[in-house]
Design a protein around this motif. Structure first.
Motif, PDB file in Angstrom:
ATOM      1  N   ASP A   1      48.687  88.196  44.807  1.00  0.00           N
ATOM      2  CA  ASP A   1      47.315  88.097  44.672  1.00  0.00           C
ATOM      3  C   ASP A   1      46.195  87.309  43.469  1.00  0.00           C
ATOM      4  O   ASP A   1      46.492  88.025  42.695  1.00  0.00           O
ATOM      5  N   VAL A   2      46.695  86.154  43.586  1.00  0.00           N
ATOM      6  CA  VAL A   2      45.460  85.408  42.884  1.00  0.00           C
ATOM      7  C   VAL A   2      44.665  84.895  44.049  1.00  0.00           C
ATOM      8  O   VAL A   2      45.276  84.007  45.406  1.00  0.00           O
ATOM      9  N   HIS A   3      43.450  84.881  43.568  1.00  0.00           N
ATOM     10  CA  HIS A   3      42.531  84.073  44.384  1.00  0.00           C
ATOM     11  C   HIS A   3      42.228  82.938  43.898  1.00  0.00           C
ATOM     12  O   HIS A   3      41.743  81.488  44.287  1.00  0.00           O
ATOM     13  N   ARG A   4      42.368  81.940  42.507  1.00  0.00           N
ATOM     14  CA  ARG A   4      41.102  80.567  41.734  1.00  0.00           C
ATOM     15  C   ARG A   4      42.668  80.532  40.993  1.00  0.00           C
ATOM     16  O   ARG A   4      42.883  81.025  40.112  1.00  0.00           O
ATOM     17  N   ALA A   5      42.812  79.044  40.646  1.00  0.00           N
ATOM     18  CA  ALA A   5      43.074  78.508  39.823  1.00  0.00           C
ATOM     19  C   ALA A   5      42.165  78.367  38.972  1.00  0.00           C
ATOM     20  O   ALA A   5      41.754  77.244  39.592  1.00  0.00           O
ATOM     21  N   TYR A   6      43.061  77.619  37.043  1.00  0.00           N
ATOM     22  CA  TYR A   6      42.278  76.844  37.183  1.00  0.00           C
ATOM     23  C   TYR A   6      42.878  76.038  35.679  1.00  0.00           C
ATOM     24  O   TYR A   6      44.100  76.430  35.213  1.00  0.00           O
ATOM     25  N   ALA A   7      42.389  75.209  35.400  1.00  0.00           N
ATOM     26  CA  ALA A   7      43.262  73.513  34.212  1.00  0.00           C
ATOM     27  C   ALA A   7      42.374  73.123  33.592  1.00  0.00           C
ATOM     28  O   ALA A   7      40.875  72.443  34.423  1.00  0.00           O
ATOM     29  N   GLY A   8      42.497  73.305  32.115  1.00  0.00           N
ATOM     30  CA  GLY A   8      41.558  72.447  31.103  1.00  0.00           C
ATOM     31  C   GLY A   8      42.931  71.541  30.926  1.00  0.00           C
ATOM     32  O   GLY A   8      43.982  71.250  30.996  1.00  0.00           O
ATOM     33  N   VAL A   9      41.583  69.887  30.728  1.00  0.00           N
ATOM     34  CA  VAL A   9      42.363  68.672  31.234  1.00  0.00           C
ATOM     35  C   VAL A   9      41.642  68.401  29.808  1.00  0.00           C
ATOM     36  O   VAL A   9      40.502  67.988  29.502  1.00  0.00           O
ATOM     37  N   THR A  10      42.685  67.794  28.155  1.00  0.00           N
ATOM     38  CA  THR A  10      42.316  66.993  27.604  1.00  0.00           C
ATOM     39  C   THR A  10      41.431  65.527  28.084  1.00  0.00           C
ATOM     40  O   THR A  10      42.039  65.128  27.893  1.00  0.00           O
ATOM     41  N   LEU A  11      40.333  65.765  27.486  1.00  0.00           N
ATOM     42  CA  LEU A  11      39.737  63.699  28.195  1.00  0.00           C
ATOM     43  C   LEU A  11      40.508  63.389  26.439  1.00  0.00           C
ATOM     44  O   LEU A  11      39.718  63.356  24.970  1.00  0.00           O
ATOM     45  N   PRO A  12      40.293  62.082  27.014  1.00  0.00           N
ATOM     46  CA  PRO A  12      41.122  60.987  27.915  1.00  0.00           C
ATOM     47  C   PRO A  12      41.782  61.174  28.378  1.00  0.00           C
ATOM     48  O   PRO A  12      43.111  61.632  28.214  1.00  0.00           O
ATOM     49  N   ASN A  13      42.558  62.131  29.799  1.00  0.00           N
ATOM     50  CA  ASN A  13      44.167  62.051  30.462  1.00  0.00           C
ATOM     51  C   ASN A  13      44.088  61.920  32.246  1.00  0.00           C
ATOM     52  O   ASN A  13      43.894  62.690  32.531  1.00  0.00           O
ATOM     53  N   GLU A  14      43.528  60.345  32.350  1.00  0.00           N
ATOM     54  CA  GLU A  14      43.615  60.647  33.730  1.00  0.00           C
ATOM     55  C   GLU A  14      44.996  60.686  34.673  1.00  0.00           C
ATOM     56  O   GLU A  14      45.081  60.977  36.005  1.00  0.00           O
TER      57      GLU A  14
ATOM     58  N   GLY B   1      33.685  71.302  35.214  1.00  0.00           N
ATOM     59  CA  GLY B   1      32.441  71.224  33.832  1.00  0.00           C
ATOM     60  C   GLY B   1      32.926  70.767  32.984  1.00  0.00           C
ATOM     61  O   GLY B   1      34.071  70.251  33.092  1.00  0.00           O
ATOM     62  N   VAL B   2      32.240  70.502  31.408  1.00  0.00           N
ATOM     63  CA  VAL B   2      33.845  69.894  30.611  1.00  0.00           C
ATOM     64  C   VAL B   2      32.872  70.517  29.355  1.00  0.00           C
ATOM     65  O   VAL B   2      31.750  70.785  29.130  1.00  0.00           O
ATOM     66  N   TYR B   3      33.396  71.515  28.907  1.00  0.00           N
ATOM     67  CA  TYR B   3      33.654  71.813  26.959  1.00  0.00           C
ATOM     68  C   TYR B   3      33.458  70.159  26.221  1.00  0.00           C
ATOM     69  O   TYR B   3      34.610  69.541  26.711  1.00  0.00           O
ATOM     70  N   GLU B   4      32.409  69.793  25.810  1.00  0.00           N
ATOM     71  CA  GLU B   4      32.299  68.731  24.798  1.00  0.00           C
ATOM     72  C   GLU B   4      32.489  69.184  23.116  1.00  0.00           C
ATOM     73  O   GLU B   4      32.214  70.166  22.791  1.00  0.00           O
ATOM     74  N   GLN B   5      33.355  68.161  22.845  1.00  0.00           N
ATOM     75  CA  GLN B   5      34.053  68.270  21.167  1.00  0.00           C
ATOM     76  C   GLN B   5      34.715  69.715  21.488  1.00  0.00           C
ATOM     77  O   GLN B   5      33.734  69.844  20.333  1.00  0.00           O
ATOM     78  N   VAL B   6      35.029  70.507  22.134  1.00  0.00           N
ATOM     79  CA  VAL B   6      35.441  71.569  21.747  1.00  0.00           C
ATOM     80  C   VAL B   6      36.446  71.991  20.879  1.00  0.00           C
ATOM     81  O   VAL B   6      36.336  72.844  19.740  1.00  0.00           O
ATOM     82  N   GLY B   7      37.422  70.927  20.170  1.00  0.00           N
ATOM     83  CA  GLY B   7      38.924  70.907  19.940  1.00  0.00           C
ATOM     84  C   GLY B   7      38.705  69.450  18.834  1.00  0.00           C
ATOM     85  O   GLY B   7      38.573  68.880  19.365  1.00  0.00           O
ATOM     86  N   ARG B   8      39.009  70.179  17.317  1.00  0.00           N
ATOM     87  CA  ARG B   8      39.672  68.435  16.786  1.00  0.00           C
ATOM     88  C   ARG B   8      41.107  68.956  16.500  1.00  0.00           C
ATOM     89  O   ARG B   8      41.597  69.698  15.997  1.00  0.00           O
ATOM     90  N   LYS B   9      41.353  67.818  16.487  1.00  0.00           N
ATOM     91  CA  LYS B   9      42.314  67.663  16.522  1.00  0.00           C
ATOM     92  C   LYS B   9      42.763  65.883  15.809  1.00  0.00           C
ATOM     93  O   LYS B   9      42.403  65.126  16.311  1.00  0.00           O
ATOM     94  N   PHE B  10      43.743  65.973  14.881  1.00  0.00           N
ATOM     95  CA  PHE B  10      43.673  64.854  14.206  1.00  0.00           C
ATOM     96  C   PHE B  10      42.490  63.660  13.737  1.00  0.00           C
ATOM     97  O   PHE B  10      42.217  62.918  13.688  1.00  0.00           O
ATOM     98  N   GLY B  11      41.789  65.102  13.302  1.00  0.00           N
ATOM     99  CA  GLY B  11      40.431  64.354  12.025  1.00  0.00           C
ATOM    100  C   GLY B  11      39.713  63.739  13.626  1.00  0.00           C
ATOM    101  O   GLY B  11      38.531  63.415  13.499  1.00  0.00           O
ATOM    102  N   VAL B  12      39.438  64.342  14.986  1.00  0.00           N
ATOM    103  CA  VAL B  12      38.573  63.554  16.079  1.00  0.00           C
ATOM    104  C   VAL B  12      38.276  65.268  16.701  1.00  0.00           C
ATOM    105  O   VAL B  12      39.147  65.254  17.234  1.00  0.00           O
ATOM    106  N   TYR B  13      37.347  64.972  17.621  1.00  0.00           N
ATOM    107  CA  TYR B  13      36.574  65.841  18.145  1.00  0.00           C
ATOM    108  C   TYR B  13      37.319  65.676  19.811  1.00  0.00           C
ATOM    109  O   TYR B  13      37.301  64.058  20.471  1.00  0.00           O
TER     110      TYR B  13
END
Length: 173
Positions: free
Chosen positions: A122-135, A150-162
């Protein structure tokens, strides 16, 4: 281009925990693909493994190299999308491959098996978040019928980069 592999895909099990943790820790230490920033131990990762039984909407599929050694090449999961009850028919999917396993059909085999397993749920939708860039991740999600929503812009900071995260959606049942 790397040679395509015949892989064996089956539900994850307790004996896989150390290898699965090592694969995930590679992404924690070396890439922005996951926003976890501190490597985890197998014991810390155990609740995650146990939250993916062999049936139901939350699955863990593991790809193994053919042969008696059965080296783990990667895994794919469907997990709860959000905690609130109204989200129960939505899942978030992800794929993590061992270093060197990309471009050889491992991710395709994992997602094929995962989505086949979800067909009766009983699953209607699947979602996936992809950190960009990741072709590579974008390509496999599109190949399996996901569309970018859609895109969450600059949502996470890792290695000193958003980092931006693109969100993809796939209709299921």
């Amino acid at each position: 281009m790397p040679e395509r592999m015949n892989v064996q895909v089956s539900p994850g099990k307790e004996a896989d925990l150390t290898a699965l943790t090592e694969i995930y820790n590679h992404y924690i230490r070396e890439t922005p693909v996951t926003f976890d920033v501190v490597p985890v131990t197998p014991e810390e990762r155990r609740p995650w493994l146990l939250s993916h039984p062999e049936d139901g909407p939350y699955r863990l599929m593991v790809a193994r190299a053919p042969g008696p050694a059965g080296e783990i090449l990667g895994y794919a999961t469907s997990s709860p999308f959000r905690a609130k009850a109204a989200y129960s028919t939505s899942v978030e999917t992800s794929i993590y491959l061992a270093a060197g396993a990309g471009g050889r059909g491992v991710g395709t085999a994992l997602y094929r098996r995962l989505f086949n397993a979800l067909e009766g749920e009983d699953v209607h939708r699947a979602y996936a978040g992809v950190t960009l860039p990741n072709e590579a991740s974008i390509r496999i999600h599109q190949r399996f019928g996901f569309r970018r929503i859609g895109v969450y812009e600059q949502v996470g900071r890792k290695f000193g980069v958003y980092h931006d995260v693109a969100w993809f959606e796939k209709p299921l049942n």
